[in-house]
Structures are given as structure tokens and as C-alpha cells.
Design an enzyme around this catalytic site. Structure first.
Site, PDB file in Angstrom:
ATOM      1  N   CYS A 130       0.041   0.830 -13.429  1.00  0.00           N
ATOM      2  CA  CYS A 130       0.954   1.110 -14.479  1.00  0.00           C
ATOM      3  C   CYS A 130       2.239   0.105 -14.749  1.00  0.00           C
ATOM      4  O   CYS A 130       2.536  -0.180 -15.909  1.00  0.00           O
ATOM      5  CB  CYS A 130       1.534   2.592 -14.396  1.00  0.00           C
ATOM      6  SG  CYS A 130       2.165   2.839 -12.874  1.00  0.00           S
ATOM      7  N   HIS A 242       8.543   2.859 -16.873  1.00  0.00           N
ATOM      8  CA  HIS A 242       8.627   1.858 -15.874  1.00  0.00           C
ATOM      9  C   HIS A 242       9.322   0.410 -16.604  1.00  0.00           C
ATOM     10  O   HIS A 242       8.913   0.275 -17.614  1.00  0.00           O
ATOM     11  CB  HIS A 242       7.178   1.361 -15.176  1.00  0.00           C
ATOM     12  CG  HIS A 242       6.615   2.381 -14.284  1.00  0.00           C
ATOM     13  ND1 HIS A 242       7.470   3.640 -13.964  1.00  0.00           N
ATOM     14  CD2 HIS A 242       5.612   2.408 -13.531  1.00  0.00           C
ATOM     15  CE1 HIS A 242       6.524   4.220 -13.074  1.00  0.00           C
ATOM     16  NE2 HIS A 242       5.682   3.349 -12.621  1.00  0.00           N
TER      17      HIS A 242
HETATM   18  C1  11C Z   1       3.952   4.848  -9.219  1.00  0.00           C
HETATM   19  N1  11C Z   1       2.322   2.936  -9.923  1.00  0.00           N
HETATM   20  O1  11C Z   1       4.575   4.477 -10.027  1.00  0.00           O
HETATM   21  C2  11C Z   1       2.577   4.167  -9.109  1.00  0.00           C
HETATM   22  C3  11C Z   1       1.520   4.977  -9.032  1.00  0.00           C
HETATM   23  O2  11C Z   1      -2.088   2.169  -8.356  1.00  0.00           O
HETATM   24  O3  11C Z   1      -2.078   3.282 -10.035  1.00  0.00           O
HETATM   25  C4  11C Z   1       0.109   4.463  -9.436  1.00  0.00           C
HETATM   26  C5  11C Z   1      -0.539   3.837  -8.545  1.00  0.00           C
HETATM   27  C6  11C Z   1      -1.932   3.076  -9.001  1.00  0.00           C
HETATM   28  O4  11C Z   1       4.036   5.330  -8.143  1.00  0.00           O
END
Ligand code: 11C
Length: 337
Positions: A130, A242
Site C-alpha cells: 500500500c 498512509h
Molecule cells: C501496513 N502496509 O500498513 C502494511 C500492511 O505487504 O501488503 C500490508 C503489507 C503488505 O501494515
């Protein structure tokens, strides 16, 4: 043509958002199946104004399903995806399991749609991390004009990336602090309310984390092998979206105005120019939206050919579900050719 579509992991954050995005965008669906583990059987999820009953993955006959979204972690994907894809289903997998597999395309439609054709090798397409997705949306068009030499990335990641229980943990810890209760971390390594910590995923042997190595390796696969990125990932007490602070060194001069102009050409990006009254996008500004927001593009005077910028995007939409549905939209164009 209309398709039989299934969402595995339909009760999770990304699964529910995938149903939402499919219904909003009127994806050509014949039947839609919401699938999860046996424990979630008979729970309900919404699909537009309809309600779908969850069926258990072990009781699902995948022979009648054409496109399957896996909104699951690598462990669940490992157990099911290859088998289902071998039966002829086209799988769009959100886990990290296949992302670096040379026989599986890892797709951000705005950046590397050309690689999609390789889906025939395994019937699997991987949906990137993400943070990787919004970074690729922004950096690919810049790299097309001025080759990128090195990227320094610091992320500010919301708790929704870690699932529904993690969102509850932030909420409950925050409430508990006001009534002087002590709430021990469960989903996270440290307290998240009124705090932040530089650990997402597990630690690799060299002291980096799995989230950090995923982002840097995935960007190489998507933008090109010349991409060198060093990454620090931080969890912050934000529910959704994010954000990333990015320092990009190019191999030639690219000024702020040129960068803004290139990014403005993308339908997937909103640029907050420094000349505008509102100068930047924050996580809560972008929840529920489809775009990648780029703000504070500015020159880094400490080094030549270098810019700083700030990216924010809804991690459940463009960072996950929306990107998956866009991959499916491109896939059915190929199927209909
Ligand atoms: C999080 N991005 O925010 C991570 C979760 O490799 O898709 C997803 C981890 C991934 O915790």
C-alpha cells in the site's frame, strides 16, 4: 460480458473496500461471492445496497468463478492461490507472496500496465504494497522524463494497514488513557495511542523491516531495476491513509514547476502547488478518495538535481482495493480483445 467474481477475505478492511469499489465502479459482474474463513461463515457484508452472506473458502466451488480477489495475508494466499489459479481462475492477490515472482506481474496500472500480459504464465497478478502503489504512481512519470538515481523514503502509516483489530486497538487504547486504564499492545509491538514506532512487519537480519524491504524491491520491479530506494517505515496513530516523505535525486535537472506540470497530467494525481492557498494534504483529507495527493514539491538545496515531496493516499483504496479493481478492469479489456 459479465463475470463471476469472488472476494476472499471479504470481512477484512481490504475485502470490504474491494466490494465497495466494485459496486461504485459498476464492474461488469454476473454473480459476486464473498468468501472468508470458516469462522466468518454466515456473517454479512455489504455490496452496494445489497447484503452478501459470507461463505467459507473450503466450501466454495471455484470452477464457476472467473476472477478472484485475494485480500488475505501471505499465509492464506500460500494455502489457496496457486491451486485456484491452476483451476483456471484469474487471481488478483494482495498479499506479498507472489510480488517478486518473475512469472507474476506486479501491477500499478498508471506505471507498468505493459507487464500485465504476463498474467497468463500463472493466472496470478500481484497487487503491490500500500505504500509502493502511490509512490509508483508519482515517481514513474517523473522517471520517464528525468531518470531517478536514488530515493529516500520515510513513511507515516495508518493502523488500518494492519487490519480491523488494529484499528480497534488504537481506539481502545486512546479511550483507556483518558480513564487511566492500562491497555497492553496486542496487534502492535508497542503502544500506538499517543505514540508512534519505527517498526512495520518483522525485522530482517540486517536491521531493516520486511515492510521496508518490500517497498524498495517492489519499486525496482515496477519502475525499473535502476531504482535504488532506502526506506524507513513508521506506524502513526492515524486510522486511515498512509503518508510518505520522499527525497528523490534525479540524474539530471528537473525543477519544481516541471515536476508539478508532469504530475498534473496524470488523472490519478492531485498536485497541491506551493502557490495554492491550501498547501498540503493530510491523511484525514483524503480518506475515501481515489487520488494520490502530492504536496510540498520543493528543491533540496543540499544536493543537485534533487526534490523533496509529500505524498498522501487512502491506503485501503488506491493503496489496495482500488488498485486491485483497476487491475481487473484492465484484465477484462485484454480478455475481450
Ligand atoms: C501496513 N502496509 O500498513 C502494511 C500492511 O505487504 O501488503 C500490508 C503489507 C503488505 O501494515
Amino acid at each position: 460480458t459479465r463475470y463471476n467474481v469472488a472476494i476472499v477475505g471479504a470481512t477484512g478492511n481490504v475485502g470490504r473496500e474491494t466490494l465497495e469499489v466494485l459496486s461504485e465502479r459498476a464492474f461488469p459482474i454476473n454473480n459476486v461471492y464473498a468468501i472468508a474463513s470458516r469462522e466468518s461463515q454466515n456473517k454479512e457484508v455489504s455490496f452496494g445496497d445489497k447484503t452478501l452472506k459470507i461463505s467459507s473458502i473450503d466450501n466454495t466451488d471455484f470452477s464457476k468463478i472467473e476472477i478472484v480477489f485475494f485480500a488475505t495475508d501471505a499465509e492464506i494466499s500460500q494455502k489457496y492461490v496457486s491451486n485456484i489459479a491452476r483451476q483456471g481462475c484469474l487471481v488478483i492477490d494482495k498479499s506479498s507472496l507472489f510480488r517478486l515472482d518473475p512469472d507474476v506481474p506486479l501491477i500499478v496500472p498508471e506505471a507498468n500496465l505493459r507487464s500485465l500480459k504476463d498474467y497468463t504464465k500463472k493466472n496470478i497478478i500481484a497487487n503491490p504494497n500500500c505504500c509502493t502503489i502511490p509512490i509508483a504512481v508519482v515517481l514513474k512519470p517523473l522517471d520517464n522524463v528525468a531518470k531517478i538515481r536514488r530515493i529516500i523514503i520515510s513513511t507515516y502509516q495508518s493502523v488500518s494497514g494492519s487490519g480491523r483489530a488494529a484499528m480497534d486497538e488504537l481506539y481502545n487504547q486512546t479511550k483507556a488513557k483518558y480513564i487511566f486504564n492500562d491497555v497492553q499492545p496486542q496487534n502492535f509491538p508497542r503502544q500506538i495511542a499517543f505514540n508512534l514506532f519505527p517498526q512495520i512487519g518483522n525485522f530482517n537480519k540486517d536491521g531493516s523491516t520486511t515492510e521496508e524491504s518490500k517497498i524498495s524491491l517492489e519499486l525496482k520491479k515496477i519502475i525499473g531495476s535502476h531504482i535504488k530506494a532506502t526506506v524507513t517505515c513508521v506506524r502513526v496513530p492515524v486510522f486511515v491513509s498512509h503518508s510518505m516523505s520522499i527525497n528523490v535525486e534525479f540524474s539530471e535537472e528537473l525543477n519544481v514547476e516541471e515536476a508539478e506540470e508532469i504530475l498534473r497530467e496524470s488523472d490519478s494525481i492531485e498536485v497541491n502547488s506551493l502557490l495554492n492557498e491550501i498547501q498540503y494534504a493530510c491523511p484525514i483529507d483524503v480518506v475515501g478518495t481515489d487520488l494520490v495527493y502530492v504536496s510540498r514539491i520543493r528543491k533540496d538545496y543540499s544536493q543537485k538535481n534533487t526534490l523533496n515531496l509529500w505524498i498522501t493516499a487512502d491506503n485501503l483504496r488506491k493503496g489496495a482495493a482500488l488498485n486491485g479493481v483497476q487491475i481487473a478492469e484492465e484484465l477484462i479489456k485484454v480478455l475481450n480483445e
